[in-house]
Design an enzyme around this catalytic site. Structure first.
Site, PDB file in Angstrom:
ATOM      1  N   GLY A   1       0.998  42.654 -87.809  1.00 53.32           N
ATOM      2  CA  GLY A   1      -0.053  43.225 -86.978  1.00 53.32           C
ATOM      3  C   GLY A   1      -1.316  42.473 -87.271  1.00 53.32           C
ATOM      4  O   GLY A   1      -1.371  41.713 -88.241  1.00 53.32           O
ATOM      5  N   CYS A   2      -2.341  42.692 -86.471  1.00 54.11           N
ATOM      6  CA  CYS A   2      -3.574  41.921 -86.655  1.00 54.11           C
ATOM      7  C   CYS A   2      -4.458  42.535 -87.725  1.00 54.11           C
ATOM      8  O   CYS A   2      -5.605  42.880 -87.489  1.00 54.11           O
ATOM      9  CB  CYS A   2      -4.336  41.796 -85.351  1.00 54.11           C
ATOM     10  N   VAL A   3      -3.923  42.737 -88.891  1.00 54.58           N
ATOM     11  CA  VAL A   3      -4.725  43.186 -90.037  1.00 54.58           C
ATOM     12  C   VAL A   3      -4.432  42.284 -91.227  1.00 54.58           C
ATOM     13  O   VAL A   3      -3.407  41.627 -91.262  1.00 54.58           O
ATOM     14  CB  VAL A   3      -4.467  44.653 -90.430  1.00 54.58           C
TER      15      VAL A   3
ATOM     16  N   GLY B   1      -7.500  46.255 -85.544  1.00 55.44           N
ATOM     17  CA  GLY B   1      -7.316  45.462 -86.751  1.00 55.44           C
ATOM     18  C   GLY B   1      -8.562  44.682 -87.110  1.00 55.44           C
ATOM     19  O   GLY B   1      -9.689  45.157 -86.883  1.00 55.44           O
ATOM     20  N   LEU B   2      -8.349  43.502 -87.645  1.00 53.67           N
ATOM     21  CA  LEU B   2      -9.468  42.681 -88.134  1.00 53.67           C
ATOM     22  C   LEU B   2      -9.876  41.592 -87.136  1.00 53.67           C
ATOM     23  O   LEU B   2     -10.798  40.823 -87.399  1.00 53.67           O
ATOM     24  CB  LEU B   2      -9.117  42.045 -89.481  1.00 53.67           C
TER      25      LEU B   2
END
Lengths: 102, 401
Positions: free
Chosen positions: A100-102, B345-346
């Site tokens: 995921g985009c983290v 998210g980031l």
């Protein structure tokens, strides 16, 4: 973590390092760690769908797909797995950490 | 297809105007050959489209030069596959071991990572810290400049909070200090007017598929006529094949291999569409929606807005979190339950999240585009209100206490 006679290792986010060691007993242990007192039929339907989808496609299913296939609303998934489908349900299903985009 | 409300225009604009689809199809089906000045009629037609697009973008990013009757070399507009590739070419072509590069904590990984790689190779880097809202003080950039500083590279509009940096002031510092100035305009090209000459920008990297409404896989760098950069990719140019090394002249210096003909045709149409609507009009519409969204979300208990609430020096991007929820979960519920598409998210910009304190899980990002309406924003506010109400702040605080 010792589950039955198996030694299960997890990454720092709590996902299994070796998903091949997953079984119902391991799922129950992770579920307890997720704060789930009892794995109901609805819990198992979701977990088994995620597990089977991952085995076939090598990735976690989209949440929309879980809802459609299992016949459950997204809010209900969050009630069953309070940390959500991408973490709670996937953890219980023994998947490695989804990207995921983290 | 179920109804969707697309609020992820910072990732890519969607939908694209019909003229973009039509142009790609028409051009690629009738003139989809390898462009070249020495080829057949079709190749020349393809080359003319490419050159015309170089010229159109050179003028688009240098309005003051055009207005004053000066000429901007169109060949210094080089095409890339996206902003990231352009930024890599700029950083790799200007920073060597022992050199110093200045950038900011607002950057996307498209700058952070190439800069970090240069540091690993022996360069030095300074990441300037913005203020609490995310704005960079140009004097902090001046203070960071050293004898070996060769490049200042700055994100124009944040893809996380929408803050827009003062390019004119930063460019003035760079000109006074004699340092080349590069700008990442991924979030602003086509959304805000950018005048390279006025802002003393040496290199402007842009992407085609966001505010310029071209297809993905398009973008470029506009290189100022007095800027210095070394080429770092080598290969075919379609001309002077017997020369054993890559050509120094533009556009070849920064291009190698066959260009994305269909994409550039679409990008050209995207630019035409933007110009026909007017950059200022598009931005005004998006900012009206941002204002509405920001005000609506601010009133919901448990919703936190990250970064700035300033509506000046801003693009229409808003980052929020909802109390008692992971950002990813809010995004999932918005998507599955409400058909509202956001990005969580980031956002490939970890340093600005670190700066604001929204690490490690990040935020839910809303980003409006020209095809969004007030009804879309009302739906988004209503959805967040319902999501927040499911896990109210008061209950959580009671449980914790």
């Amino acid at each position: 973590v010792k589950v039955g006679d198996k030694l299960i290792e997890f990454d720092h986010d709590g996902f299994m390092l070796d998903p091949s060691l997953w079984d119902d007993e391991v799922a129950l242990a992770i579920a307890r760690d997720e704060g789930i007192d009892e794995m109901t039929e609805e819990h198992w339907k979701i977990v088994n769908f995620i597990r089977n989808y991952w085995k076939e496609n090598d990735l976690a299913p989209a949440v929309r797909l879980i809802c459609k296939d299992v016949g459950v609303g997204v809010r209900q998934i969050y009630k069953l797995f309070t940390s959500g489908p991408a973490r709670g349900a996937c953890r219980v299903a023994g998947l490695p950490k989804p990207d995921g985009c983290v | 297809m179920e109804r969707i409300i697309y609020l992820d225009n910072a990732a890519t604009s969607f939908p694209k105007p019909d003229i973009v689809h039509d142009t790609v199809r028409e051009f690629y089906s009738t003139k989809g050959v390898n462009p070249g000045r020495t080829g057949c009629d079709l190749a020349i037609a393809a080359e003319e489209m490419i050159y015309g697009t170089r010229r159109a973008f050179s003028e688009f990013f240098n309005r003051s030069l055009v207005d004053s009757g000066r000429v901007k070399d169109p060949n210094r507009l080089v095409f890339t596959m996206n902003a990231t590739m352009g930024l890599n070419l700029i950083i790799n072509g200007t920073v060597r071991p022992g050199d110093h590069v200045i950038t900011t904590m607002v950057e996307h990984n498209s700058v952070i990572r190439p800069v970090n790689h240069k540091v690993r190779e022996g360069a030095e880097a300074t990441f300037v810290v913005p203020d609490s809202e995310g704005y960079v003080d140009p004097e902090d950039i001046r203070n960071a400049i050293k004898k070996n500083t060769v490049l200042v590279i700055v994100n124009h509009g944040s893809n996380v909070t929408g803050v827009v940096q003062d390019l004119k002031a930063i460019g003035k510092v760079c000109r006074q200090e004699g340092v080349q100035f590069a700008v990442d305009s991924a979030q602003t090209a086509g959304v805000l007017s950018i005048d390279m000459a006025e802002c003393n920008i040496s290199f402007l990297s842009f992407t085609g598929h966001k505010g310029l409404f071209g297809p993905t896989g398009t973008g470029g760098i506009c290189v100022a006529d007095d800027a210095e950069i070394t080429g770092t990719i080598y290969g075919g140019t379609g001309v002077r094949s017997a020369v054993p090394y890559h050509l120094e002249e533009y556009p070849y210096r920064l291009e190698a291999g066959t260009l994305n003909l269909a994409g550039i045709a679409g990008l050209s149409a995207g630019l035409q569409w933007v110009k026909s609507k007017g950059v200022e009009n598009i931005h005004a519409h998006e900012m009206e929606l941002l204002k509405m969204l920001q005000e609506g979300l601010s009133e919901i208990p448990g919703v936190k807005i990250w970064g700035t609430k300033n509506l000046k020096n801003r693009v229409a991007t808003l980052s929020v979190t909802v109390a008692n929820y992971d950002a990813q979960d809010v995004g999932t519920i918005l998507d599955v339950e409400y058909g509202i598409l956001t990005r969580t998210g980031l956002h490939c910009a970890p340093l600005i999240h670190e700066h604001h304190g929204s690490v490690p899980r990040g935020t839910v990002r809303f980003s409006a585009g020209p095809f969004n309406t007030k009804e879309h924003i009302e739906a988004a506010i209503g959805a967040i209100a319902e999501i927040a109400a499911d896990r109210p702040v008061e209950v959580s605080e009671t449980v914790k206490s």
